[in-house]
Design a protein around this motif. Structure first.
Motif, PDB file in Angstrom:
ATOM      1  N   UNK A  22      61.249  41.919   8.649  1.00  0.00           N
ATOM      2  CA  UNK A  22      61.321  41.458  10.039  1.00  0.00           C
ATOM      3  C   UNK A  22      62.585  42.041  10.658  1.00  0.00           C
ATOM      4  N   UNK A  23      62.451  42.655  11.832  1.00  0.00           N
ATOM      5  CA  UNK A  23      63.608  43.241  12.514  1.00  0.00           C
ATOM      6  C   UNK A  23      63.936  42.392  13.735  1.00  0.00           C
ATOM      7  N   UNK A  24      65.138  41.802  13.734  1.00  0.00           N
ATOM      8  CA  UNK A  24      65.563  40.927  14.831  1.00  0.00           C
ATOM      9  C   UNK A  24      65.601  39.489  14.366  1.00  0.00           C
ATOM     10  N   UNK A  25      66.745  38.831  14.588  1.00  0.00           N
ATOM     11  CA  UNK A  25      66.872  37.417  14.203  1.00  0.00           C
ATOM     12  C   UNK A  25      67.254  36.577  15.410  1.00  0.00           C
ATOM     13  N   UNK A  26      66.475  36.741  16.506  1.00  0.00           N
ATOM     14  CA  UNK A  26      66.462  35.745  17.566  1.00  0.00           C
ATOM     15  C   UNK A  26      65.464  34.671  17.160  1.00  0.00           C
ATOM     16  N   UNK A  27      65.086  33.822  18.101  1.00  0.00           N
ATOM     17  CA  UNK A  27      64.131  32.761  17.780  1.00  0.00           C
ATOM     18  C   UNK A  27      62.836  33.358  17.226  1.00  0.00           C
ATOM     19  N   UNK A  28      62.396  34.484  17.823  1.00  0.00           N
ATOM     20  CA  UNK A  28      61.098  35.036  17.426  1.00  0.00           C
ATOM     21  C   UNK A  28      61.152  35.583  15.996  1.00  0.00           C
ATOM     22  N   UNK A  56      71.687  27.229  18.146  1.00  0.00           N
ATOM     23  CA  UNK A  56      71.558  26.341  16.981  1.00  0.00           C
ATOM     24  C   UNK A  56      70.100  26.249  16.524  1.00  0.00           C
ATOM     25  N   UNK A  57      69.173  26.329  17.472  1.00  0.00           N
ATOM     26  CA  UNK A  57      67.762  26.352  17.066  1.00  0.00           C
ATOM     27  C   UNK A  57      67.508  27.582  16.188  1.00  0.00           C
ATOM     28  N   UNK A  58      68.024  28.729  16.619  1.00  0.00           N
ATOM     29  CA  UNK A  58      67.807  29.963  15.839  1.00  0.00           C
ATOM     30  C   UNK A  58      68.414  29.815  14.442  1.00  0.00           C
ATOM     31  N   UNK A  59      69.639  29.274  14.379  1.00  0.00           N
ATOM     32  CA  UNK A  59      70.295  29.098  13.076  1.00  0.00           C
ATOM     33  C   UNK A  59      69.452  28.188  12.181  1.00  0.00           C
ATOM     34  N   UNK A  78      53.458  35.737  25.373  1.00  0.00           N
ATOM     35  CA  UNK A  78      53.948  36.835  24.558  1.00  0.00           C
ATOM     36  C   UNK A  78      52.862  37.893  24.359  1.00  0.00           C
ATOM     37  N   UNK A  79      53.296  39.051  23.871  1.00  0.00           N
ATOM     38  CA  UNK A  79      52.357  40.104  23.505  1.00  0.00           C
ATOM     39  C   UNK A  79      52.582  40.458  22.043  1.00  0.00           C
ATOM     40  N   UNK A 133      57.852  28.550  22.539  1.00  0.00           N
ATOM     41  CA  UNK A 133      56.640  28.958  21.827  1.00  0.00           C
ATOM     42  C   UNK A 133      56.933  29.901  20.655  1.00  0.00           C
ATOM     43  N   UNK A 134      58.197  29.915  20.192  1.00  0.00           N
ATOM     44  CA  UNK A 134      58.560  30.872  19.136  1.00  0.00           C
ATOM     45  C   UNK A 134      57.659  30.731  17.911  1.00  0.00           C
ATOM     46  N   UNK A 135      57.278  29.496  17.582  1.00  0.00           N
ATOM     47  CA  UNK A 135      56.509  29.232  16.357  1.00  0.00           C
ATOM     48  C   UNK A 135      55.110  29.845  16.467  1.00  0.00           C
TER      49      UNK A 135
END
Ligand SMILES: Cc1cc2nc3c(=O)[nH]c(=O)nc-3n(C[C@H](O)[C@H](O)[C@H](O)COP(=O)(O)OP(=O)(O)OC[C@H]3O[C@@H](n4cnc5c(N)ncnc54)[C@H](O)[C@@H]3O)c2cc1C
Length: 510
Positions: free
Chosen positions: A31-37, A187-190, A365-366, A384-386
């Protein structure tokens, strides 16, 4: 006492171990990117039993995920444009977060819409009908009224009690409604990233993907400059507004949203949020967002941000002036530019459809699969990240690269989650309970040998010394910026950041 959270703990030692193991492996999902998504994709894939490596060029929540309005929306504004399925999806995800996966991080926030002289009776009636529709969405998503109360009309006196900064002249009353508010978006992302780590994901910050293929990536360790290949059976690109730079066929044109930071005293200590109608519009509002920590955010704008994507977007003086003007239209005493102690901006991804056409991906999202099989997931919302993550992993499975069970993240509480009654019984400072949930007593215990750590890091900012210490041991903070700008939000006020910097640096040096 709860045992120490080893499986979910992120820190420099675990990063070094995971990084050393990576070149010898073929992981199921990179997975590339560690934001919420991306953090959500890492959790979704790890919880389905896949081996996962998730990398970020910078830090957890370095991108758009930390610049949001920090709301867990019920989808009301999508109803106005007739997008019922999108609205329902938001309301369902809000309910899952508030009742099952993150009740410790998402609180019900009251919002007042002042029926001030500048708001016509017709505007008020349209908005009141919209709020009833929003309550119907809540009911359809099976979120109980005990979690999110219904909307109602307020008298002028009640409106002023909830929002004492409003100008009383010409105030006919107000409309009260409720939505979800995050203790903090970063904090949600963490919490998501640590929950993914607890399910076995290797979560690696400061690892930049230089080039992607369907079978892996060329990666650079940004701390040492060393480059290596990560081999994977499937690759998910969740690099937010930077996603287009990593795969062909995805072209994004961002738009900037700016918020101001003011102290509680600038708005007479208001505790309720506010929807302040923008002049001449029945469905566009400036939001007043009290954080419960002495700060209030006021946002947000929508400005085209063409050109190269900056690491950290900057608000413009014009945007700051616009927000102050709209806010001032309903206040007894306007907030002045000198009262603004900070400002921040985030970039919304617009999908460039070519020939000047764009599609606003902030609604839905797409998920796009490139010719060589890289799955890109972009747009959407924190709320809606989940669902975005589940759709991205489903797309991997649909591409035939992996086989596995359906998503089960709607039943996986994030680290620290518990119901309100259990949280109320915890023996720890309330600030810590609101940000760390069931881990709050463990965070507080870090002050056992040094009681000063239970004091604010700097006067005027609510973050406590133990929060910095916890972030280094368990939340993967590697630099002073990680501590001040993402694990805590001290950095949203530049003066507070400067005052806290020596404490953060001293802690890291230990
Ligand atoms: C102003 C504003 C307000 C918003 N308010 C809300 C709100 O109140 N509620 C809500 O639900 N949603 C809100 N949203 C939407 C929400 O913030 C975003 O949809 C969400 O944060 C996007 O998260 P992401 O993980 O997709 O992207 P990001 O958070 O941007 O994460 C992308 C990550 O990828 C990393 N990266 C980039 N390139 C590379 C590379 N080459 N290698 C490795 N890593 C890389 C970056 O460092 C970054 O950490 C708002 C959006 C904006 C712009």
């Amino acid at each position: 006492m709860t045992s120490l959270p080893r499986a979910s703990s992120l820190n420099a030692a675990r990063r070094a171990r995971d990084l050393a193991a990576l070149p010898g492996e073929v992981v199921d999902v990179l997975v590339v990117g560690l934001g919420a998504t991306g953090a959500g994709v890492a959790l979704d894939a790890a919880a389905r039993g896949f081996s996962v490596a998730a990398i970020d060029a910078r830090d957890l929540a370095f991108g758009t995920s930390r610049w949001s309005s920090k709301l867990i929306h019920g989808g009301l504004r999508y109803l106005a444009s007739g997008r019922i399925a999108v609205a329902h999806e938001s309301a369902v995800e809000r309910g899952i977060l508030m009742t099952r996966t993150a009740p410790h991080l998402v609180r019900a926030q009251p919002f007042v819409l002042p029926l001030a002289a500048a708001v016509s009776r017709a505007q008020g009636a349209v908005t009141a009908t919209g709020l009833l529709a929003g309550d119907a969405l809540r009911a359809a998503a099976r979120t109980p009224r005990s979690v999110l109360p219904g909307p109602r009309r307020l008298s002028a006196a009640e409106t002023l009690r909830l929002a004492p900064a409003l100008a009383p002249d010409g105030l006919r009353g107000g409309l009260l409604s409720w939505d979800g508010r995050l203790a903090d978006d970063a904090r949600l992302v963490t919490a998501i990233a640590r929950t993914a780590a607890a399910h076995g994901a290797r979560v690696l910050t400061r690892c930049r993907a230089l080039a992607l293929t369907g079978d892996g990536a060329r990666v650079r360790d940004e701390l040492t400059g060393a480059e290596f290949d990560v081999r994977a059976r499937a690759v998910v690109n969740a690099a937010g507004v930077w996603a287009g730079g990593l795969v062909d066929g995805v072209s994004l044109r961002p738009s900037r949203g700016t918020h101001l930071v003011v102290r509680d005293a600038s708005l007479a200590g208001t505790s309720a949020g506010m929807h302040v109608p923008m002049p001449g519009s029945a469905d566009r509002f400036v939001l007043v967002l009290p954080q419960g920590d002495g700060r209030i955010y006021v946002g947000l704008t929508d400005e085209p941000a063409d050109g190269p994507v900056p690491d950290v977007p900057e608000p413009t003086p014009g945007e700051i002036g616009f927000l102050l003007d709209v806010l001032g239209s309903v206040l007894a005493r306007p907030v002045r530019a000198a009262d603004v102690v900070g400002a921040f901006a985030g970039l919304r991804p617009l999908l460039d459809g070519g020939a000047g056409a764009t599609a606003d991906l902030s609604r839905r999202h797409a998920v796009l699969t490139s010719r060589d099989g890289v799955v890109t997931v972009v747009g959407g919302k924190l709320t809606t990240y989940r669902r975005m993550a589940a759709d991205a992993v489903d797309a991997v499975l649909a591409g035939g690269r992996l086989a596995g069970p359906p998503s089960r993240t709607d039943r996986i509480p994030l680290v620290g989650a518990a119901d309100a009654a259990s949280l109320a019984r915890l023996d720890a400072p309330r600030r810590l309970v609101a940000r760390y949930g069931t881990e709050a007593p463990l965070v507080a215990a870090l002050a056992a040998d040094d009681p000063a750590l239970l004091e604010p890091v700097v006067p005027g900012s609510a973050a406590l010394g133990v929060e910095l210490a916890w972030a280094v041991r368990h939340e993967g903070a590697l630099t002073a910026g990680d501590l001040l700008d993402r694990r805590t939000r001290i950095g949203l006020v530049a003066a507070d950041r400067a005052a806290a910097l020596p404490a953060a640096e001293a802690l890291l040096a230990r």
